[in-house]
Design a protein around this motif. Structure first.
Motif, PDB file in Angstrom:
ATOM      1  N   ARG A 122       0.818  -1.210   0.000  1.00  0.00           N
ATOM      2  CA  ARG A 122       0.000   0.000   0.000  1.00  0.00           C
ATOM      3  C   ARG A 122       0.858   1.270   0.000  1.00  0.00           C
ATOM      4  NH1 ARG A 122      -4.122  -0.110   4.736  1.00  0.00           N
ATOM      5  NH2 ARG A 122      -5.072   1.602   3.543  1.00  0.00           N
ATOM      6  N   THR A 123       2.118   1.137   0.406  1.00  0.00           N
ATOM      7  CA  THR A 123       2.999   2.311   0.437  1.00  0.00           C
ATOM      8  C   THR A 123       3.479   2.673  -0.964  1.00  0.00           C
ATOM      9  OG1 THR A 123       3.741   1.754   2.667  1.00  0.00           O
ATOM     10  CG2 THR A 123       5.127   3.266   1.396  1.00  0.00           C
ATOM     11  N   THR A 124       3.983   1.674  -1.696  1.00  0.00           N
ATOM     12  CA  THR A 124       4.514   1.927  -3.042  1.00  0.00           C
ATOM     13  C   THR A 124       3.483   1.660  -4.132  1.00  0.00           C
ATOM     14  OG1 THR A 124       5.329  -0.342  -3.276  1.00  0.00           O
ATOM     15  CG2 THR A 124       6.803   1.255  -2.229  1.00  0.00           C
ATOM     16  N   ARG A 125       2.331   1.061  -3.725  1.00  0.00           N
ATOM     17  CA  ARG A 125       1.253   0.697  -4.644  1.00  0.00           C
ATOM     18  C   ARG A 125       1.758  -0.216  -5.747  1.00  0.00           C
ATOM     19  NH1 ARG A 125      -2.556   3.371  -2.388  1.00  0.00           N
ATOM     20  NH2 ARG A 125      -4.205   2.521  -3.726  1.00  0.00           N
ATOM     21  N   THR A 126       2.603  -1.178  -5.352  1.00  0.00           N
ATOM     22  CA  THR A 126       3.126  -2.172  -6.284  1.00  0.00           C
ATOM     23  C   THR A 126       2.626  -3.555  -5.886  1.00  0.00           C
ATOM     24  OG1 THR A 126       5.150  -2.368  -4.968  1.00  0.00           O
ATOM     25  CG2 THR A 126       5.190  -0.844  -6.846  1.00  0.00           C
ATOM     26  N   LEU A 127       2.694  -4.456  -6.860  1.00  0.00           N
ATOM     27  CA  LEU A 127       2.146  -5.796  -6.700  1.00  0.00           C
ATOM     28  C   LEU A 127       3.194  -6.810  -7.122  1.00  0.00           C
ATOM     29  CD1 LEU A 127      -0.767  -7.072  -6.106  1.00  0.00           C
ATOM     30  CD2 LEU A 127      -1.051  -7.104  -8.595  1.00  0.00           C
ATOM     31  N   HIS A 128       3.439  -7.832  -6.307  1.00  0.00           N
ATOM     32  CA  HIS A 128       4.320  -8.920  -6.738  1.00  0.00           C
ATOM     33  C   HIS A 128       3.781 -10.251  -6.268  1.00  0.00           C
ATOM     34  CE1 HIS A 128       6.078  -8.369  -2.642  1.00  0.00           C
ATOM     35  NE2 HIS A 128       6.345  -9.676  -2.740  1.00  0.00           N
ATOM     36  N   ARG A 129       4.212 -11.294  -6.961  1.00  0.00           N
ATOM     37  CA  ARG A 129       3.670 -12.628  -6.721  1.00  0.00           C
ATOM     38  C   ARG A 129       4.497 -13.374  -5.689  1.00  0.00           C
ATOM     39  NH1 ARG A 129       1.755 -16.896 -11.343  1.00  0.00           N
ATOM     40  NH2 ARG A 129       1.513 -18.710  -9.999  1.00  0.00           N
ATOM     41  N   VAL A 130       3.810 -14.062  -4.782  1.00  0.00           N
ATOM     42  CA  VAL A 130       4.477 -14.919  -3.802  1.00  0.00           C
ATOM     43  C   VAL A 130       4.997 -16.154  -4.522  1.00  0.00           C
ATOM     44  CG1 VAL A 130       4.136 -16.341  -1.741  1.00  0.00           C
ATOM     45  CG2 VAL A 130       3.038 -14.100  -1.918  1.00  0.00           C
ATOM     46  N   GLY A 131       6.243 -16.519  -4.241  1.00  0.00           N
ATOM     47  CA  GLY A 131       6.830 -17.699  -4.866  1.00  0.00           C
ATOM     48  C   GLY A 131       7.528 -17.410  -6.169  1.00  0.00           C
ATOM     49  N   GLY A 132       7.199 -16.300  -6.811  1.00  0.00           N
ATOM     50  CA  GLY A 132       7.891 -15.890  -8.017  1.00  0.00           C
ATOM     51  C   GLY A 132       7.702 -16.809  -9.205  1.00  0.00           C
ATOM     52  N   GLU A 133       6.687 -17.661  -9.204  1.00  0.00           N
ATOM     53  CA  GLU A 133       6.497 -18.600 -10.305  1.00  0.00           C
ATOM     54  C   GLU A 133       5.734 -17.926 -11.443  1.00  0.00           C
ATOM     55  OE1 GLU A 133       4.918 -22.441  -9.091  1.00  0.00           O
ATOM     56  OE2 GLU A 133       5.433 -21.957  -7.027  1.00  0.00           O
ATOM     57  N   ALA A 134       6.081 -18.315 -12.666  1.00  0.00           N
ATOM     58  CA  ALA A 134       5.358 -17.797 -13.816  1.00  0.00           C
ATOM     59  C   ALA A 134       4.160 -18.676 -14.146  1.00  0.00           C
ATOM     60  CB  ALA A 134       6.284 -17.707 -15.025  1.00  0.00           C
ATOM     61  N   ALA A 135       4.274 -19.981 -13.845  1.00  0.00           N
ATOM     62  CA  ALA A 135       3.188 -20.922 -14.151  1.00  0.00           C
ATOM     63  C   ALA A 135       2.147 -20.897 -13.035  1.00  0.00           C
ATOM     64  CB  ALA A 135       3.781 -22.322 -14.300  1.00  0.00           C
ATOM     65  N   PRO A 136       0.968 -21.462 -13.278  1.00  0.00           N
ATOM     66  CA  PRO A 136      -0.031 -21.551 -12.205  1.00  0.00           C
ATOM     67  C   PRO A 136       0.552 -22.185 -10.957  1.00  0.00           C
ATOM     68  CG  PRO A 136      -1.010 -22.157 -14.301  1.00  0.00           C
ATOM     69  CD  PRO A 136       0.468 -21.965 -14.555  1.00  0.00           C
ATOM     70  N   SER A 137       0.202 -21.640  -9.849  1.00  0.00           N
ATOM     71  CA  SER A 137       0.889 -21.950  -8.596  1.00  0.00           C
ATOM     72  C   SER A 137       0.512 -23.305  -8.037  1.00  0.00           C
ATOM     73  CB  SER A 137       0.574 -20.874  -7.567  1.00  0.00           C
ATOM     74  OG  SER A 137       1.269 -21.128  -6.372  1.00  0.00           O
ATOM     75  N   THR A 138       1.421 -23.870  -7.269  1.00  0.00           N
ATOM     76  CA  THR A 138       1.168 -25.066  -6.458  1.00  0.00           C
ATOM     77  C   THR A 138       1.214 -24.700  -4.980  1.00  0.00           C
ATOM     78  OG1 THR A 138       3.521 -25.621  -6.584  1.00  0.00           O
ATOM     79  CG2 THR A 138       2.059 -26.669  -8.176  1.00  0.00           C
ATOM     80  N   THR A 139       0.938 -23.442  -4.679  1.00  0.00           N
ATOM     81  CA  THR A 139       1.045 -22.906  -3.327  1.00  0.00           C
ATOM     82  C   THR A 139      -0.283 -23.034  -2.584  1.00  0.00           C
ATOM     83  OG1 THR A 139       2.738 -21.339  -4.030  1.00  0.00           O
ATOM     84  CG2 THR A 139       1.574 -20.822  -2.000  1.00  0.00           C
ATOM     85  N   LEU A 140      -0.177 -23.316  -1.264  1.00  0.00           N
ATOM     86  CA  LEU A 140      -1.364 -23.385  -0.417  1.00  0.00           C
ATOM     87  C   LEU A 140      -1.128 -22.595   0.869  1.00  0.00           C
ATOM     88  CD1 LEU A 140      -0.943 -26.789  -1.378  1.00  0.00           C
ATOM     89  CD2 LEU A 140      -3.341 -26.563  -0.779  1.00  0.00           C
TER      90      LEU A 140
END
Length: 735
Positions: A122-140
Motif C-alpha cells: 500500500r505504500t509503493t502501490r506495487t504488486l508482486h507474486r508470492v513464490g515468483g512462479e510464472a506458471a499456475p501456482s502449487t502454493t497453499l
C-alpha cells in the motif's frame, strides 16, 4: 454490509417445482457478502465488484453507513496483465501495509486453497507474486508473519518462507514428497478435525509450529474418473478406513533463522494417537497441544517447550464414550488461564483452566449445553455464547462472566423465537445478526449489542417470505413424541394445503440420525426445505425426528448413549417414533410410509428399510455408508470403538448386514467420485441385494462428489429423480 445471493426459488403463485427451487431462474436468497470487521470495531471491510473487473475493498462506517475505497481494483493489475486480480480471499499484514491476495483458486479437497498468492504494497502501490512462479501456482495457505516481515506457505508438501518485500524463498522442510506432508493435514485430519493449514507462526515471528504427516502405510483408495476423455483416470486417495493404519503424526517447531526443527516428545505410537489441535499458548514460549488416544476417550492437554521439545501435562479430559476436540483456546491473564469446553458434569459447559495447576472453573453453570462460544473479551470480563436451555431446536445469545461468581444472562430478547447467529465485532458494540425460523427465511441486520436493537436491515429476503406465505401450507408443527421409557424425540411435521384430519395421507420422513447432525431445528432449511414444501403441496405429510445420539443440545447422556451402537439404537428409536405417531395421528396412512436421507441419513434410511421392513414402504438413500468398516478411522472409531473390539456392533450397525430383509421400494443414489463415502459402498450393497435377488433402483452420478452438485443441471436432475420415484412408489394425496 453489501449483499450477495444464493439460489433460492422463483417467485410464483403456481405450485412449487424442482426447476423453480434449483434452476437458473430461481429467486436468490439474500445474504451478507463476505466481509470482515475493522480493528476499531466501528467499521467493516467488504469486497464489491468493480466496473472494469476485479473487486474493490471498501470500508463502511457502521454508525452512519459512510463508504470509502481502501484498495481499488485498478491497483491490483499484475505486471503485463490487462485486468485486475479476482480476489478469492485476502489477508492484511498486522502493520496494515501489505495486502495478501488469494486468486485463481483450484479445488483442493473441501477448499480452493491451491491458488496463486500476490502481495500488494500500500505504500509503493506495487504488486508482486508470492513464490515468483510464472506458471499456475502449487502454493497453499500463504500467511503473513506477526511482525509483517515474511510470508510462509506450503508448496509440494514443504513449508517455505520468503521476505514480504520479495526475494528468494527458503525451504524450512525438505523431506516433503508424495507420502511425507509438512504443514498440511492429511485427508482424515481435514475431514474429521477440520485442520486445513497445519502450521502457525509464533507471536514473535521467530518460529513456526507445524504438523508432519507420514502417510506411508495408509491404505490407498483408487477413485476412477470416467468423463474426462477416451480413457479413464485413476485418482488415488490415501484414506484410513476403520481399524486400519493411520498416518504417523508428529508436531514440532522450526526456527526460521537457522531452519532447525525440534520435535515435541509426545508419548505413544504416533499412528495410534491423534493430535486434533495445536496452537501457540498465549505467547511464544510454549505450544498448546491436544493429544488423543486412538479411541478418542482420553485427551491430554499439554504444553510443549519449543526450545527443547519437552512437554508438560496440564490436564486430562476423559469420557466413557468419547471426548470432543476443542478449538484453539482463548488466553486470559497474560497466559495464566485459558478457555475450555467440557461435558464433565453432564452438560457441555465453558470453563477456565489454570495453566499451572490444570484446575477448572465452571463459567456457565446449569442444566444446558453451550452450543458455541462466539467471543471472549477479557477487558469487559465476559464471554458470549450460543445456547438454548428450554428448546433444543432453537438457538439464542447468552453472556457470562469470566471471573468471580458466574453470572449467565440471555441477551436475545424473549419475544424473538427461532435460530439466531451472531458475528460479533471487536469491542462487542456491534454484531452481524441473522435470525430465521423453519417457516421464515433468514433476515440479517446490523445489531447494536448494547441495546439488542437493529441499526439497519441488510438482507430481508422478502420474496422468499412471500413465497412461503403464498404456498398454502399450514404452519409447520414442532412437537415431541413419547417412545416409552421416559424418552421423547423432537420432531417437525409439514402438512399439505387444505389438510383434512379425517383422511389419510402418505408421510415422508427426512432422517440423519448420526452423532454429527440435527435435523429437527427451528431454522430455515434452504432449498432442501423448499423441496419438502413442494412435496407437501403435492399431498404428502413431510416429517423429521431426532433419535437419541443426534447432536442436539440435550446433554451428554442424550448424545453419547449411542456409543458402540450407531445405526442400531437410532434406527430403533426412529421406528418407535414412527409407530407412536401412527398410534396418535390417525391421518397417517400406515401403508404409505417413506423415509429418505443423505450421507449418515442414507445409511439410516437403509437401516430403516432393512431392519423394519414391515414399517416403511419406500426409501431413498443418498451417498450412504453401507458398511461401517468402509468409513474412516477418526469418525467411525470415535463412535463405535475399534472394529476388532466391537465386531458385533460394526456388523449389526451396518445396513448391508440386513440387506436380505428388504421388502419395500429402495432407491440408491451415489456420486462415483465421492471421496468421503466412497462409491464402493453402493457397489457392495448392490452386489449384496443382487445376491438375495432383491429388486431395487439405483442411480450413479458420474464423477460427482459427496454433495452431488457438480455439473450443469445436476441438482435439478437429482431432485426430479427423487420426486418421480416418490410419486410412483409412495403415491401422494389424501384417501
Amino acid at each position: 454490509m453489501p449483499v450477495t445471493a444464493q439460489t433460492g426459488l422463483a417467485p410464483a403463485a403456481a405450485p412449487l417445482s424442482v426447476d423453480g427451487i434449483f434452476g437458473p431462474g430461481a429467486v436468490r436468497t439474500e445474504s451478507v457478502r463476505e466481509s470482515r470487521w475493522g480493528k476499531d470495531g466501528e467499521s467493516y471491510l467488504a469486497l464489491e465488484n468493480a466496473a472494469k473487473g476485479g473487486q474493490d475493498i471498501v470500508r463502511y462506517r457502521i454508525a452512519d453507513g459512510s463508504r470509502s475505497v481502501v484498495v481499488a481494483a485498478t491497483d491490483l493489475v499484475p505486471p503485463g496483465a490487462d485486468r485486475p486480480l479476482d480476489i478469492d480471499g485476502y489477508e492484511w499484514s498486522p502493520d496494515d501495509r501489505w495486502l495478501l491476495i488469494q486468486t485463481n483458486g483450484k479445488a483442493f479437497r473441501r477448499t480452493r486453497a491451491l491458488a496463486d498468492y500476490w502481495l500488494f504494497d500500500r505504500t509503493t502501490r506495487t504488486l508482486h507474486r508470492v513464490g515468483g512462479e510464472a506458471a499456475p501456482s502449487t502454493t497453499l495457505y500463504a500467511t503473513i508473519s506477526p511482525d509483517s516481515r515474511r510470508i510462509a506457505y506450503i508448496n509440494k508438501n514443504n513449508i517455505y518462507v520468503e521476505p514480504i518485500q520479495g526475494g528468494a524463498a527458503t525451504p524450512l522442510t525438505r523431506d516433503g514428497d508424495d507420502y511425507i506432508v509438512n504443514g498440511l493435514a492429511d485427508w482424515v485430519y481435514e475431514e474429521e478435525f477440520s485442520i486445513h493449514r497445519a502450521f502457525e507462526w509464533s507471536p514473535d515471528s521467530t518460529r513456526i509450529a507445524f504438523f508432519r504427516f507420514d502417510t506411508r502405510g495408509v491404505g490407498t483408495f483408487d477413485m476412477i474418473k470416467n468423463t474426462g476423455g477416451q480413457y479413464s483416470k485413476v485418482i488415488p486417495l490415501q484414506y484410513p478406513k476403520a481399524g486400519t493404519t493411520n498416518s504417523a503424526v508428529t508436531v514440532g517447531t522450526i526456527d526460521v533463522a537457522d531452519g532447525k526443527t525440534r520435535w515435541f516428545r509426545l508419548d505413544g505410537d504416533p499412528r495410534q494417537n491423534y493430535v486434533p489441535q495445536m496452537s501457540w499458548a498465549g505467547g511464544s514460549d510454549a505450544v498448546f497441544i491436544q493429544q488423543s488416544n486412538r479411541l478418542q476417550n482420553t485427551y491430554k492437554v499439554l504444553l510443549g517447550d519449543p526450545a527443547t521439545g519437552a512437554v508438560r501435562p496440564v490436564m486430562t479430559e476423559k469420557d466413557a464414550a468419547w471426548v470432543e476436540a476443542n478449538a484453539a483456546p482463548e488466553w486470559l491473564e497474560g497466559g495464566r488461564r485459558f478457555t475450555w469446553l467440557s461435558e464433565r458434569d453432564g452438560w457441555r459447559h465453558l470453563y477456565t483452566i489454570d495453566r499451572a495447576t490444570g484446575r477448572a472453573t465452571l463459567r456457565t453453570p446449569g442444566k444446558f449445553d453451550v452450543v458455541e462460544v462466539l467471543s471472549i473479551d477479557e477487558k469487559s470480563g465476559h464471554a458470549w455464547f450460543i445456547a438454548s436451555p428450554d428448546n433444543p431446536t432453537q438457538r439464542y445469545l447468552y453472556r457470562t462472566t469470566l471471573s468471580g461468581r458466574p453470572r449467565v444472562e440471555r441477551l436475545t430478547p424473549a419475544d424473538q423465537p427461532g435460530t439466531h447467529s451472531y458475528d460479533i465485532a471487536p469491542g462487542e458494540h456491534w454484531a452481524l445478526h441473522t435470525v430465521s425460523r423453519f417457516d421464515t427465511p433468514p433476515a440479517t441486520d446490523m445489531l447494536d449489542m448494547t441495546r439488542q436493537q437493529p441499526l439497519r436491515t441488510l438482507a430481508a429476503n422478502a420474496p422468499l417470505a412471500k413465497l412461503v406465505q403464498d404456498s398454502g401450507l399450514p404452519a409447520t408443527e414442532f412437537f415431541r413424541v413419547d417412545i416409552g421409557g421416559g424418552t421423547q424425540l423432537d420432531g417437525w411435521l409439514i402438512k399439505p394445503p387444505g389438510f383434512d384430519p379425517t383422511k389419510r395421507y402418505p408421510i415422508l420422513y427426512f432422517v440423519y440420525g448420526e452423532p454429527w447432525g440435527q435435523t429437527v431445528a427451528d431454522r430455515w432449511m434452504g432449498s432442501q426445505g423448499l423441496w419438502h414444501r413442494m412435496l407437501a403441496q403435492k399431498g404428502y405429510l413431510v416429517a423429521s425426528l431426532d433419535p437419541r445420539g443426534t447432536a442436539s443440545p440435550r446433554g451428554h447422556d442424550w448424545r453419547k448413549i449411542i456409543y458402540r451402537q450407531v445405526g442400531i439404537l437410532a434406527s430403533a428409536d426412529y421406528a418407535a417414533g414412527v409407530r407412536a405417531m401412527l398410534a396418535t395421528r390417525p391421518y397417517i396412512d400406515p401403508d404409505r410410509i417413506g423415509i429418505w436421507g443423505w450421507s449418515g441419513g442414507g445409511a439410516m434410511t437403509q437401516n430403516a428399510l432393512f431392519r423394519y421392513p414391515d414399517l416403511y414402504r419406500t426409501g431413498i438413500a443418498v451417498a450412504g455408508p453401507t458398511d461401517m468398516k468402509l468409513y474412516d478411522t477418526v469418525y467411525q472409531e470415535r463412535y463405535m470403538g475399534l472394529p476388532q473390539d466391537n465386531a458385533e456392533g460394526y456388523k449389526n450397525g451396518s445396513p448391508i448386514t440386513f440387506a436380505d430383509r428388504l421388502k419395500g421400494n429402495l432407491l440408491l443414489i451415489h456420486g462415483t467420485l465421492d471421496d468421503n463415502v466412497h462409491y464402493q459402498n453402493q457397489d457392495q450393497l448392490v452386489d449384496r441385494l443382487i445376491h438375495f435377488n432383491k429388486p431395487f433402483s439405483m442411480m450413479a452420478y458420474p464423477d460427482r462428489s459427496h454433495g452431488i452438485y457438480e455439473g450443469e443441471n445436476t441438482s435439478i436432475h437429482l431432485y426430479s429423480l427423487m420426486t418421480r420415484y416418490l410419486e410412483t412408489n409412495l403415491p401422494p394425496g389424501a384417501r
